[in-house]
Design an enzyme around this catalytic site. Sequence first.
Site, PDB file in Angstrom:
ATOM      1  N   CYS A   1       0.832  -1.211   0.000  1.00 33.64           N
ATOM      2  CA  CYS A   1       0.000   0.000   0.000  1.00 33.64           C
ATOM      3  C   CYS A   1       0.865   1.259   0.000  1.00 33.64           C
ATOM      4  O   CYS A   1       1.493   1.594   1.011  1.00 33.64           O
ATOM      5  CB  CYS A   1      -0.919  -0.022   1.226  1.00 33.64           C
TER       6      CYS A   1
ATOM      7  N   CYS B   1      -0.160   4.045   2.458  1.00 37.22           N
ATOM      8  CA  CYS B   1       0.211   3.682   3.832  1.00 37.22           C
ATOM      9  C   CYS B   1       1.628   4.147   4.151  1.00 37.22           C
ATOM     10  O   CYS B   1       1.930   4.532   5.288  1.00 37.22           O
ATOM     11  CB  CYS B   1       0.127   2.167   4.027  1.00 37.22           C
TER      12      CYS B   1
END
Length: 306
Positions: free
Chosen positions: A84, A87
């Site tokens: 991700c 993230c």
Amino acid sequence: MSDPRITSSIFTRGAVDLSALRTPAPTPARPAAPAQSVPSAELPGTAAGGGVAVIDVSEATFQSEVLERSLTTPVVVDFWAEWCEPCKQLSPVLERLAAEAGGAWVLAKVDVDANPRIAQMFRVQGIPMVYAVVGGQPIDAFSGVVPEAQLRQWLQAVLKAGGVSVAEPEDPRLDEADDALMSGDLDAAEQAYRKILAETPADAAAEAGLAQVGLARRVAGADPGTAITAAQANPDDVEAQLLAADIEVLSGQAEAAYARLVGLVRRTAAEERERVRQHLVSLFTVAGPEDPAVASARRALASALF
């Protein structure tokens, strides 16, 4: 996350059931603590005061590290995954703020690939996803990457919800804007306050500062004595009454200014009435919502309008 305050959500309505996570598998033995010769502030995931700031959580440790810990310390749960990219923007900021907090709250990181059951319990549909857990229950959440200033406000609200007494952090952006206002550079002050509001919508201090800029512009060049005398001689002159109210606010007579404009609301109609109302509301903004005189004047204004 348009509003950093704790809001009504699916959590407060009981839509998330974490009961299955309260009976985890036995917790594996933990490694020994780092040697005392290593300064705690240098250890990853350690707060400046030596307490835990960041922890990796699994289903086996969720009860002790999140649910039980949140009974005494607010826990912020960060759902992430190695693949991700967003993230990788948010998680480092959360980790830094957790270390800064010195143990006031703890960041619990959950890898959704390794712990799909926890993600399912929290109804995580996309990451990054961040939840606040207080008293054993989730109380608020947001998804995606948000500006640091907005994230700080959200964390302040979480701490207050957890009963943690926290000092409001100083905001260098507000200091810069306030300095411009105090020096009389109204254009620079307005630009600075508007920038804060673009980054942190509904920031009360920035809203008050912007209202003060408008107030300063309206009274520029006016003679206080002459303005008050003119207003007394012409009670139905809207321009004279508005200017007099501005001057009264600046001279520390805010309650008199509010009463003046509430009375004018009663004596005007249509567009003039709305103009006076908006002007009065702008003066409320200068004082801020916590001012008792504002609360009283708002009730008087409501009575005048309805």
